[in-house]
Design a protein around this motif. Structure first.
Motif, PDB file in Angstrom:
ATOM      1  N   ALA A 180       0.844  -1.194   0.000  1.00 50.99           N
ATOM      2  CA  ALA A 180       0.000   0.000   0.000  1.00 50.99           C
ATOM      3  C   ALA A 180       0.880   1.245   0.000  1.00 50.99           C
ATOM      4  O   ALA A 180       1.612   1.508   0.957  1.00 50.99           O
ATOM      5  N   VAL A 181       0.806   2.009  -1.086  1.00 48.84           N
ATOM      6  CA  VAL A 181       1.592   3.230  -1.248  1.00 48.84           C
ATOM      7  C   VAL A 181       0.695   4.418  -0.924  1.00 48.84           C
ATOM      8  O   VAL A 181      -0.389   4.561  -1.499  1.00 48.84           O
ATOM      9  N   THR A 182       1.142   5.258  -0.010  1.00 44.36           N
ATOM     10  CA  THR A 182       0.330   6.396   0.418  1.00 44.36           C
ATOM     11  C   THR A 182       0.413   7.535  -0.594  1.00 44.36           C
ATOM     12  O   THR A 182       1.473   7.827  -1.144  1.00 44.36           O
ATOM     13  N   GLU A 183      -0.720   8.170  -0.814  1.00 45.93           N
ATOM     14  CA  GLU A 183      -0.832   9.261  -1.790  1.00 45.93           C
ATOM     15  C   GLU A 183      -0.339  10.568  -1.168  1.00 45.93           C
ATOM     16  O   GLU A 183      -1.119  11.376  -0.670  1.00 45.93           O
ATOM     17  N   ARG A 184       0.972  10.746  -1.182  1.00 44.84           N
ATOM     18  CA  ARG A 184       1.607  11.954  -0.656  1.00 44.84           C
ATOM     19  C   ARG A 184       2.508  12.554  -1.736  1.00 44.84           C
ATOM     20  O   ARG A 184       2.835  11.881  -2.721  1.00 44.84           O
ATOM     21  N   LEU A 203      -7.686  -1.250   7.310  1.00 47.82           N
ATOM     22  CA  LEU A 203      -7.821  -0.487   6.068  1.00 47.82           C
ATOM     23  C   LEU A 203      -9.292  -0.439   5.671  1.00 47.82           C
ATOM     24  O   LEU A 203      -9.918  -1.493   5.499  1.00 47.82           O
ATOM     25  N   PRO A 204      -9.864   0.763   5.546  1.00 42.39           N
ATOM     26  CA  PRO A 204     -11.280   0.833   5.197  1.00 42.39           C
ATOM     27  C   PRO A 204     -11.571   0.189   3.843  1.00 42.39           C
ATOM     28  O   PRO A 204     -10.788   0.327   2.899  1.00 42.39           O
ATOM     29  N   VAL A 205     -12.682  -0.523   3.769  1.00 40.59           N
ATOM     30  CA  VAL A 205     -13.101  -1.139   2.514  1.00 40.59           C
ATOM     31  C   VAL A 205     -13.290  -0.032   1.475  1.00 40.59           C
ATOM     32  O   VAL A 205     -13.901   0.995   1.753  1.00 40.59           O
ATOM     33  N   GLY A 206     -12.727  -0.222   0.305  1.00 36.29           N
ATOM     34  CA  GLY A 206     -12.847   0.752  -0.768  1.00 36.29           C
ATOM     35  C   GLY A 206     -11.792   1.846  -0.751  1.00 36.29           C
ATOM     36  O   GLY A 206     -11.763   2.685  -1.651  1.00 36.29           O
ATOM     37  N   ALA A 207     -10.911   1.834   0.248  1.00 40.57           N
ATOM     38  CA  ALA A 207      -9.903   2.901   0.348  1.00 40.57           C
ATOM     39  C   ALA A 207      -8.741   2.711  -0.623  1.00 40.57           C
ATOM     40  O   ALA A 207      -8.076   3.675  -0.986  1.00 40.57           O
ATOM     41  N   ALA A 208      -8.492   1.474  -1.031  1.00 37.38           N
ATOM     42  CA  ALA A 208      -7.326   1.187  -1.879  1.00 37.38           C
ATOM     43  C   ALA A 208      -7.702   1.233  -3.354  1.00 37.38           C
ATOM     44  O   ALA A 208      -8.766   0.771  -3.755  1.00 37.38           O
ATOM     45  N   THR A 209      -6.791   1.777  -4.156  1.00 29.33           N
ATOM     46  CA  THR A 209      -6.897   1.730  -5.612  1.00 29.33           C
ATOM     47  C   THR A 209      -5.833   0.759  -6.103  1.00 29.33           C
ATOM     48  O   THR A 209      -4.626   1.027  -5.976  1.00 29.33           O
ATOM     49  N   VAL A 210      -6.259  -0.373  -6.643  1.00 32.96           N
ATOM     50  CA  VAL A 210      -5.312  -1.405  -7.070  1.00 32.96           C
ATOM     51  C   VAL A 210      -4.608  -0.949  -8.345  1.00 32.96           C
ATOM     52  O   VAL A 210      -5.244  -0.510  -9.303  1.00 32.96           O
ATOM     53  N   VAL A 211      -3.278  -1.075  -8.339  1.00 31.67           N
ATOM     54  CA  VAL A 211      -2.449  -0.699  -9.482  1.00 31.67           C
ATOM     55  C   VAL A 211      -2.125  -1.924 -10.320  1.00 31.67           C
ATOM     56  O   VAL A 211      -2.296  -1.925 -11.535  1.00 31.67           O
ATOM     57  N   ALA A 212      -1.646  -2.996  -9.666  1.00 32.13           N
ATOM     58  CA  ALA A 212      -1.234  -4.194 -10.404  1.00 32.13           C
ATOM     59  C   ALA A 212      -0.962  -5.329  -9.428  1.00 32.13           C
ATOM     60  O   ALA A 212      -0.711  -5.098  -8.246  1.00 32.13           O
ATOM     61  N   PRO A 229      -3.463   9.178   2.400  1.00 33.75           N
ATOM     62  CA  PRO A 229      -2.566   9.309   3.546  1.00 33.75           C
ATOM     63  C   PRO A 229      -3.340   9.480   4.845  1.00 33.75           C
ATOM     64  O   PRO A 229      -4.510   9.872   4.855  1.00 33.75           O
ATOM     65  N   ASP A 230      -2.673   9.152   5.936  1.00 33.46           N
ATOM     66  CA  ASP A 230      -3.177   9.447   7.281  1.00 33.46           C
ATOM     67  C   ASP A 230      -4.541   8.827   7.582  1.00 33.46           C
ATOM     68  O   ASP A 230      -5.372   9.426   8.279  1.00 33.46           O
ATOM     69  N   LEU A 231      -4.776   7.621   7.074  1.00 30.88           N
ATOM     70  CA  LEU A 231      -6.002   6.911   7.420  1.00 30.88           C
ATOM     71  C   LEU A 231      -5.962   6.526   8.902  1.00 30.88           C
ATOM     72  O   LEU A 231      -4.882   6.275   9.451  1.00 30.88           O
ATOM     73  N   PRO A 232      -7.098   6.440   9.561  1.00 30.24           N
ATOM     74  CA  PRO A 232      -7.117   6.042  10.979  1.00 30.24           C
ATOM     75  C   PRO A 232      -6.966   4.525  11.124  1.00 30.24           C
ATOM     76  O   PRO A 232      -7.901   3.815  11.484  1.00 30.24           O
ATOM     77  N   LEU A 233      -5.785   4.027  10.824  1.00 31.53           N
ATOM     78  CA  LEU A 233      -5.540   2.586  10.837  1.00 31.53           C
ATOM     79  C   LEU A 233      -5.390   2.082  12.265  1.00 31.53           C
ATOM     80  O   LEU A 233      -4.876   2.777  13.134  1.00 31.53           O
ATOM     81  N   VAL A 234      -5.843   0.843  12.497  1.00 28.07           N
ATOM     82  CA  VAL A 234      -5.794   0.251  13.832  1.00 28.07           C
ATOM     83  C   VAL A 234      -5.211  -1.157  13.718  1.00 28.07           C
ATOM     84  O   VAL A 234      -5.758  -2.001  13.004  1.00 28.07           O
ATOM     85  N   PRO A 235      -4.087  -1.444  14.403  1.00 28.08           N
ATOM     86  CA  PRO A 235      -3.508  -2.788  14.318  1.00 28.08           C
ATOM     87  C   PRO A 235      -4.378  -3.834  15.005  1.00 28.08           C
ATOM     88  O   PRO A 235      -4.915  -3.581  16.082  1.00 28.08           O
ATOM     89  N   ALA A 236      -4.521  -4.991  14.371  1.00 24.86           N
ATOM     90  CA  ALA A 236      -5.233  -6.114  14.999  1.00 24.86           C
ATOM     91  C   ALA A 236      -4.389  -6.586  16.176  1.00 24.86           C
ATOM     92  O   ALA A 236      -3.246  -7.017  15.994  1.00 24.86           O
ATOM     93  N   PRO A 237      -4.911  -6.533  17.401  1.00 28.17           N
ATOM     94  CA  PRO A 237      -4.074  -6.753  18.584  1.00 28.17           C
ATOM     95  C   PRO A 237      -3.412  -8.124  18.668  1.00 28.17           C
ATOM     96  O   PRO A 237      -2.347  -8.248  19.261  1.00 28.17           O
ATOM     97  N   LEU A 238      -3.995  -9.153  18.089  1.00 32.60           N
ATOM     98  CA  LEU A 238      -3.409 -10.491  18.185  1.00 32.60           C
ATOM     99  C   LEU A 238      -2.357 -10.753  17.110  1.00 32.60           C
ATOM    100  O   LEU A 238      -1.655 -11.759  17.161  1.00 32.60           O
ATOM    101  N   GLU A 239      -2.267  -9.855  16.112  1.00 33.85           N
ATOM    102  CA  GLU A 239      -1.358 -10.086  14.993  1.00 33.85           C
ATOM    103  C   GLU A 239      -0.323  -8.998  14.789  1.00 33.85           C
ATOM    104  O   GLU A 239       0.789  -9.276  14.352  1.00 33.85           O
ATOM    105  N   VAL A 240      -0.699  -7.750  15.060  1.00 32.96           N
ATOM    106  CA  VAL A 240       0.128  -6.612  14.658  1.00 32.96           C
ATOM    107  C   VAL A 240       0.438  -5.728  15.862  1.00 32.96           C
ATOM    108  O   VAL A 240      -0.467  -5.259  16.544  1.00 32.96           O
ATOM    109  N   GLU A 275       5.168   3.648   8.274  1.00 32.84           N
ATOM    110  CA  GLU A 275       5.308   4.009   6.870  1.00 32.84           C
ATOM    111  C   GLU A 275       6.774   4.279   6.561  1.00 32.84           C
ATOM    112  O   GLU A 275       7.467   4.956   7.313  1.00 32.84           O
ATOM    113  N   VAL A 276       7.236   3.735   5.438  1.00 33.05           N
ATOM    114  CA  VAL A 276       8.614   3.920   4.988  1.00 33.05           C
ATOM    115  C   VAL A 276       8.573   4.665   3.658  1.00 33.05           C
ATOM    116  O   VAL A 276       7.782   4.312   2.781  1.00 33.05           O
TER     117      VAL A 276
END
Length: 196
Positions: free
Chosen positions: A42-46, A95-104, A126-137, A142-143
């Motif tokens: 997922a590449v942020t639109e910045r 990641l909100p459903v519909g937030a991503a635009t698939v490139v390839a 950019p800057d979506l209110p992302l929340v880590p799944a507590p049992l996995e993440v 962002e790099v």
């Protein structure tokens, strides 16, 4: 032109120098065949785009504490790699459903744990209110894309695995170590993507 359009325009056709799998590219096919999996790049639109990565929790059965893309096994209901990558990103980082635009979809990568992984390249706001799944993440970070696409930022390390010396690529970003399959898929992207 959107970031997704810019990425599509700069993706080169597959090249011969891609990394195909763990264990020096010779990860053996499991007796039951490869297990299908997908990850989301997922590449942020910045103005200076970044790539979202996760730090996995330390008590997972496999890959505990490692840096990874959101992703996992492809379920029958996913409809393929794109559906799986998006579903896993929703489950793992919110990641909100519909937030991503698939490139390839990018080049398949085989892991020593028996997975055939399809990276799915997409853009996200950019800057979506992302929340880590507590049992996995444990964390989401962002790099900068520019940093990831410069092969000079990677080193080669090695470790022994079942009697064979295994070579892998790694990149240090702050206190985090990006290595193994994640680093290999990033390097494949760098070999396919020309970026200013």
């Amino acid at each position: 032109m959107t970031l997704a359009d810019r990425l599509r325009a700069r993706l080169a056709d597959p090249v011969d120098a891609l990394l195909t799998g763990d264990l020096n590219g010779a990860a053996p096919m499991p007796a039951g065949g490869w297990r299908a999996a997908a990850v989301l790049i997922a590449v942020t639109e910045r103005d200076e785009p970044g790539v979202l990565l996760t730090q996995r929790t330390g008590d997972l059965r496999t890959h505990a504490g490692q840096v990874a893309f959101p992703g996992g096994s492809i379920d029958a209901t996913d409809g393929g790699p794109v559906g799986a990558a998006l579903r896993e990103a929703t489950e793992e980082i919110g990641l909100p459903v519909g937030a991503a635009t698939v490139v390839a979809t990018l080049d398949r990568y085989h892991t020593v744990t028996g997975f055939e992984v399809v990276p799915v390249l997409a853009t996200v706001p950019p800057d979506l209110p992302l929340v880590p799944a507590p049992l996995e993440v444990d964390a989401i970070f962002e790099v900068p894309l520019r940093l990831l696409l410069d092969p000079a930022n990677f080193a080669v390390g090695s470790r022994w695995h079942e009697g064979t010396e295994r070579f892998y690529h790694e990149l240090i970003f702050g206190e985090r170590r990006i290595w193994g399959a994640t680093a290999a898929m990033i390097l494949n992207l760098a070999r396919r993507l020309t970026w200013p």
